[in-house]
Design a protein around this motif. Structure first.
Motif: not given
Length: 432
Positions: A327, A345, A353, A355-357, A397, A399
């Motif tokens: 990571n 990430d 990957w 990653e986004k929130s 991705r 989350t």
């Protein structure tokens, strides 16, 4: 397939068949995606394996050039939307102008209302898929490829010929499933056609007898989903007043018999087990990961050292060496370490990957440009410096669930644009 929504009907056995059809199509579509991903990943793994073995066998003192890795084949996989739900319809396959014949037949025996035009379209599409040259040639090509690897003796990849034949069997399974779905759609159409033809004939006979007692204005037609029957308001009023009671009762009894004997199916039966096909493909995907790990281990040069404490994954070969599950890997440009290309990430299942929130943004175009387009472009640039991941898939991705529709659409368009711009790259997009 977009035009086949609500083809199965909403009454009688057709409604049950719709549930079975939708489940079977969903499972089949997922299996096709799984097969295509295997067909994309397996040759790339073999390409990398061949390059690693050739490099290992090369003698620098021989005077011959070191081997170069051949270009990976173009990706074959294109995502495919699920066909629309098949359940739906007018509610009854028999409509009249006031006699309420469908109601008299009984709620226990609803008149099926499947759309024969749409069922025919679905049968045609599935049959075309089952016999399309590109599909039927696939098992032949896989068999041909398997024969090329029969003499391979490297222990890590000795079973390539067997693996390719297993993929071939899965492809053959899917062709058989396509044909089975086509046959079920065709049989359902035929059952509806036969039932409606018998309803038409029975209603025509009734009208001939009825006009001997009551003046009628006959309207009788067969459409894709319904049989419509009308005798005129005056005739309906006369029957409601008590005319031709026995004739109507006999008609209802005959109509019940026709509906009961319609012979519609309630399930889509397939000759190949989708569970068995799924197991074959899952085993291949597991094997691909094993080969990737083996190749990655073989590819690591024992002479590579890791001398930069600030960048413990940067080897003396100018490559970052990452492992599955890593990571937050920062990729600085080798040779210009003051420039950070990006940070990865997560490394999962061979995919790099991001990653986004986020679920929305104040300025959606600006956010998408920065966090989707430019970010994924940085991943594509960084790949050349990541050992074993030079051509691996990258992914975006999200989350957190509940993405705003406008935001989601903008992200998906940006990813599609990147796929078009980089046709040899495999770019995944996942939503929570």
């Amino acid at each position: 397939m977009k035009g086949t929504a609500a083809m199965a009907g909403s009454a009688g056995p057709g409604k049950e068949w719709a549930t079975s059809y939708d489940n079977q199509v969903r499972e089949t579509n997922n299996l096709v995606s799984t097969l295509m991903l295997a067909l994309d990943k397996y040759p790339r793994v073999l390409n990398q394996a061949g390059y690693v073995y050739a490099s290992s066998d090369h003698d620098p003192k021989s005077g011959t050039p070191a081997p170069e890795k051949p270009a990976d084949p173009q990706l074959a996989y294109v995502s495919c939307a699920q066909p629309p739900p098949s359940a739906g319809g007018p509610g009854s396959g028999l409509i009249d102008d006031g006699l309420e014949l469908a109601k008299q037949i009984g709620v226990d025996l609803p008149v099926p209302d499947g759309d024969t035009d749409k069922l025919n379209t679905a049968a045609t599409v599935w049959n075309s898929l089952a016999h399309a040259p590109g599909a039927t040639n696939l098992p032949v090509e896989l068999e041909r490829a398997a024969a090329m690897f029969q003499q391979v003796t490297a222990p890590e990849v000795a079973s390539i010929d067997e693996d390719l034949r297993e993929i071939k069997t899965a492809a053959e399974d899917l062709l058989a499933i396509f044909a089975d779905i086509a046959a079920s759609c065709a049989a359902q159409k035929t059952a509806h056609d036969n039932m409606k033809a018998r309803l038409h004939d029975m209603l025509a006979q009734f009208a001939d007898e009825l006009k001997k007692q009551v003046a009628i204005t006959l309207a009788l037609a067969v459409a894709a989903s319904v049989v419509s029957f009308g005798i005129g308001g005056g005739a309906v009023a006369a029957i409601r007043a008590g005319k031709a009671v026995d004739l109507v009762n006999d008609l209802v009894k005959a109509l019940r018999g026709i509906v009961a004997a319609a012979g519609l199916r309630t399930v889509v039966a397939v000759t190949r087990s989708t569970g068995d096909t799924r197991a074959k493909l899952e085993r291949i995907h597991d094997l691909i990961e094993t080969i990737e790990d083996t190749v990655e281990a073989s590819a690591k040069n024992e002479d590579v050292t890791f001398d930069d404490p600030k960048r413990p994954q940067l080897g003396s070969d100018g490559k970052y060496h990452v492992d599955e599950g890593d990571n937050d890997v920062v990729i600085d440009e080798p040779g210009n370490l003051s420039r950070t290309i990006t940070d990865i990430d997560a490394v999962e299942n061979g995919v790099l990957w991001e990653e986004k929130s986020a679920t929305d943004a104040g300025n959606v175009p600006k956010w998408v440009d920065k966090h989707v387009t430019r970010k994924l472009e940085s991943y594509l640039e960084a790949q050349q410096y990541i050992a074993g991941h030079e051509t691996s898939p990258i992914g975006l991705r999200f989350t957190e669930a509940g993405a705003d529709p406008q935001f989601k659409a903008a992200v998906e368009k940006a990813v599609d644009d990147l796929r078009a711009k980089h046709p040899n790259a495999e770019i995944h997009l996942e939503w929570a």
